[in-house]
Write an enzyme that holds these catalytic residues in place. Structure first.
Site, PDB file in Angstrom:
ATOM      1  N   ASP A 103       3.924   0.367 -16.316  1.00 20.45           N
ATOM      2  CA  ASP A 103       2.787   1.219 -16.658  1.00 20.45           C
ATOM      3  C   ASP A 103       1.602   0.283 -16.920  1.00 20.45           C
ATOM      4  OD1 ASP A 103       1.063   3.279 -17.208  1.00 20.45           O
ATOM      5  OD2 ASP A 103       2.401   4.306 -18.607  1.00 20.45           O
ATOM      6  N   TRP A 104       0.417   0.864 -16.880  1.00 22.91           N
ATOM      7  CA  TRP A 104      -0.791   0.050 -16.912  1.00 22.91           C
ATOM      8  C   TRP A 104      -0.966  -0.624 -18.286  1.00 22.91           C
ATOM      9  CZ3 TRP A 104       0.512   1.568 -12.548  1.00 22.91           C
ATOM     10  CH2 TRP A 104      -0.254   1.406 -11.397  1.00 22.91           C
TER      11      TRP A 104
END
Ligand code: BGC
Length: 759
Positions: A292-293
């Site tokens: 995930d970012w």
């Protein structure tokens, strides 16, 4: 400003400490039953049939990939395994391999974000099909539509030049407070599994990779970057992992996104157990784990645990991202160079990325099935999902459908009747080509001869309480009308400022409680008192506490977020053009205090001090209806519930046990006067007195069946061994011998046929 709003705002600001200004944050956030296949699903599916060759599993020893890998320099391998902009890796330009392009999100291709989260200044053709979000798709209980939905996304992603679509989101709806439940499918692992397989195949048959997220246990937004989940192995295996396993093993997902949160003390992106052991070794996943970012915190931990591609660390570096500072950039290169990490480890990551890039025709996108955008077929799918998802929760004395001939004036009340939702909620935002609001949908459906009077009734603003003037205006409109339609429920925020202030279905924020905001209880009660001929429509990604007025409302409808055609779908149901066939994919509790995560477990913050970042899932396997049914807590509306304008009869249960499977057949008859669709559900009840506590019943099969009035069909649902097993902490999947109950019905609380089978 009330405390709850301050807390929510500070959470957001806390994440923007790196100097990112508001707008940056905003950009960031900002094989199925024949009877159920509707025309739209059929059209899109047919147009994708030619590309189904893309569904081959990724080969562990792809010769072409090995040949490319051998040619790569260390720098080129490093360039593959980390982001070089907000949504790309660098590819290998020397070999003609372009950047690998990713995009949110689960229910439409996201507006362009620019390389460094700076929106492009030139006009973009990025207004696409706004599909209904995940919880709406879940409410259709129609896997064929899951495939059609994925197909639309895949075709639009291909049109926009995207190679990976960052969806579906499939985390279990553990508590109705979770701000991102609207993106997710259900509280039940079987329903999630059945829907996700179609979605993933639909996307990937278009030569675009799906990215199943967020792996795993990302069941709350409060402290999402830090929370540590403690969960039993049994609950992990029985409740939280089956959807991911189905996406990988049956759906053949090419990529998965590792979650932000920690699991048993390790960030999900650093979890050897989740990534290497379960996903890659047990399930044989040959694809790519994408972080995930900004979910990576340590080079070595992530690299060794099985993370393949680091994305989004630039969020910690804005406004001056430096991609060489990603953990999987200079730091990883240095560790490989000095032998602290093996080259083979890096090769494995590069190989996985190349596999997916080649399988999805990234080197030569002309080989990919041609994409398309906003086609009538796409629009039809968006509409069909919305229509099949509307859940008729209550309908006393057949109050609905409304009969046009008897209407002269309709009062439409509620700010949600004219609110646009496409750009709301966070990273799943979509710029919609158009969006039909409930008010517009009703106006269109009622036609010119019937007067529609709109009154907002409440205002959407942080801390907003009941507004006596708005309520008085709404009451007057309701009194003067033949029928009132109140459209209320939850809201998304759209952008940085309002998102923090009024977001209830939103990324990075959970709902403070289940009571409807902005004084809606007062409004709805006042309108019902003024005109008892009032239908209450709830927009939103999940349940609200409706106990204040539900007993006095003759009809209640759950409309979810309906995507671009949501208002038309809703109006079609209210006026009877569409016969509702949605079923609840999540239990509606009476009160928040009834929710198992809140009652048995912990949610948001852990209760133990000082490590309150640890949230213990003491509710264990008793999530959703598993809890309500076992602990005998009455829900407001049960899992699987949803009424129709026709009636269905269930007869002739036949149970045929085989050595490996059990076949459960019954006759389903449309006993009413309208055509309609029923979701027939099969629950299995484990024998009592076994080695572990079991849920009173568990969904193990379902089928959505369309039937003309008077017609019948034999439905056969096949149960495999897993349908009877539990997960033993030491021995794995285990069958406890005994007599199992088989319960067939229209909802988890409307069981029509029962039988037994010995196992
Ligand atoms: C979200 C992901 C999303 C990513 C990229 C993250 O904050 O959790 O779901 O795909 O951002 O926008």
């Amino acid at each position: 400003m009330p405390l709850s709003c301050l807390v929510r705002v500070s959470l957001l600001v806390g994440f923007t400490f790196c100097g990112a200004v508001g707008p940056v944050w905003a950009q960031r956030r900002a094989a199925a039953p024949a009877g159920s296949t509707g025309p739209a699903a059929a059209t899109v599916a047919a147009s994708s049939a030619t590309s189904a060759s893309a569904r081959r599993p990724l080969a562990a020893d792809d010769v072409a990939v090995e040949a490319v890998l051998r040619q790569l320099t260390l720098d080129e391998k490093i360039a593959l395994v980390h982001g070089n902009s907000a949504f790309t890796n660098a590819g290998v330009p020397r070999l003609g391999l372009p950047e690998w392009v990713m995009s949110d999100g689960p229910h439409g291709v996201r507006p362009e974000q620019g390389r460094n989260w700076t929106p492009p200044t030139t006009p973009q053709n990025d207004a696409g099909t706004y599909l209904p979000p995940g919880s709406t798709l879940g409410a259709t209980w129609n896997p064929t539509l899951g495939y059609a939905f994925g197909t639309v996304l895949g075709q639009e992603a291909a049109f926009r030049g995207k190679d990976v679509i960052l969806g579906p989101g499939i985390n279990i709806m553990r508590s109705p407070l979770n701000g991102r439940n609207f993106e997710y499918l259900s509280e039940d692992p079987l329903l999630v599994s059945r829907m996700v397989v179609g979605y993933v195949r639909g996307v990937q048959d278009q030569g675009v990779a799906a990215c199943v997220k967020h792996y795993a246990l990302n069941n709350q937004e409060t402290n999402r970057f830090k929370v540590n989940v403690e969960v039993s192995e049994r609950a992990l295996r029985e409740i939280y992992l089956p959807g991911f396993e189905a996406a990988v093993r049956q759906g053949g997902a090419y990529t998965l996104m590792s979650a932000y949160n920690k699991v048993r003390g390790h960030y999900a992106s650093h979890s050897e157990y989740l990534l290497n052991q379960v996903l890659k070794r047990e399930w044989g996943f040959q694809g790519v784990v994408i972080s995930d970012w900004a979910a990576v915190h340590d080079t070595r931990a992530a690299a060794l645990a099985g993370l393949d591609l680091e994305m989004g660390t630039d969020l910690d570096m804005l406004p001056n991202p430096n991609y060489s500072r990603f953990f999987f950039a200079d730091s990883l290169r240095a560790q490989v160079r000095r032998g602290a990490l093996p080259v083979a480890l890096l090769d494995d990551k590069a190989r996985r990325i190349l596999r997916v890039m080649y399988r999805t025709h990234v080197p030569d996108k002309r080989q990919r099935p041609a994409g398309s955008y906003n086609t009538p077929a796409h629009q039809a799918v968006a509409r069909q999902v919305a229509e099949e998802a509307v859940v008729l929760l209550k309908n006393e004395r057949n109050f609905l459908p409304l009969t046009k001939a008897r209407l002269k004036t309709v009062a439409v009340i509620g700010a949600n009747a004219e609110r646009l939702n496409a750009l709301g909620g966070g990273s799943s935002q979509v710029r919609a080509k158009f969006e039909i609001t409930p008010l517009q949908g009703l106006r269109d459906e009622l036609g010119a001869g019937i007067a529609v009077r709109f009154a907002p009734g409440y205002a959407i603003a942080c801390g907003q309480r009941a507004d006596p003037a708005l309520i008085a205006e709404a009451v007057a409109a309701a009194k003067a009308a033949d029928v009132a339609v109140v459209v209320g429920g939850w809201t998304h925020g759209y952008d940085y400022k309002v998102w923090a202030d009024n977001a209830y279905d939103a990324e990075n924020a959970d709902k403070p409680d289940l009571r409807l905001p902005f004084g809606q209880d007062e409004l709805i009660s006042a309108v019902l008192a003024a005109n008892p001929r009032t239908v209450v429509v709830l927009v939103g990604g999940g349940p609200a506490d409706v106990s204040a007025w539900a007993p006095s409302a003759p009809a209640i409808v759950q409309a979810w977020y309906g995507g671009q055609a949501g208002g038309a779908a809703l109006a079609g149901v209210l006026l009877g053009r569409v016969n509702p066939s949605g079923k609840l994919p999540v239990t509606f509790p009476v009160h928040l205090a009834d929710v198992p995560a809140q009652k048995l477990g912990e949610y948001g913050y852990g209760k133990a001090r000082p490590d309150s970042m640890t949230v213990r899932y003491k509710d264990d396997i008793f999530v959703g209806y598993r809890y309500y049914d076992t602990y005998k807590v009455a829900p407001q509306f049960a899992f699987g519930h949803g009424l129709s304008y026709t009636t269905f009869g269930y007869t002739n249960l036949r149970v045929v046990p085989g050595p490996r499977t059990v076949s459960v057949s019954f006759t389903l008859t449309n006993t009413g006067r309208r055509a309609g669709a029923e979701v027939a559900q099969l629950y299995v009840q484990a024998p009592g007195g076994g080695p572990v506590p079991r849920a009173a019943q568990e969904l193990k099969g379902f089928e959505k069946v369309s039937l003309p009035p008077g017609q019948a069909r034999t439905v056969t649902l096949v149960l495999d061994r897993r349908a009877f097993e539990y997960y033993d902490e030491k021995g794995g999947w285990t069958l406890a011998p005994g007599t199992y109950g088989l319960r067939v019905g229209s909802s988890s609380r409307d069981i029509r046929l029962t039988g037994t089978v010995g196992r």
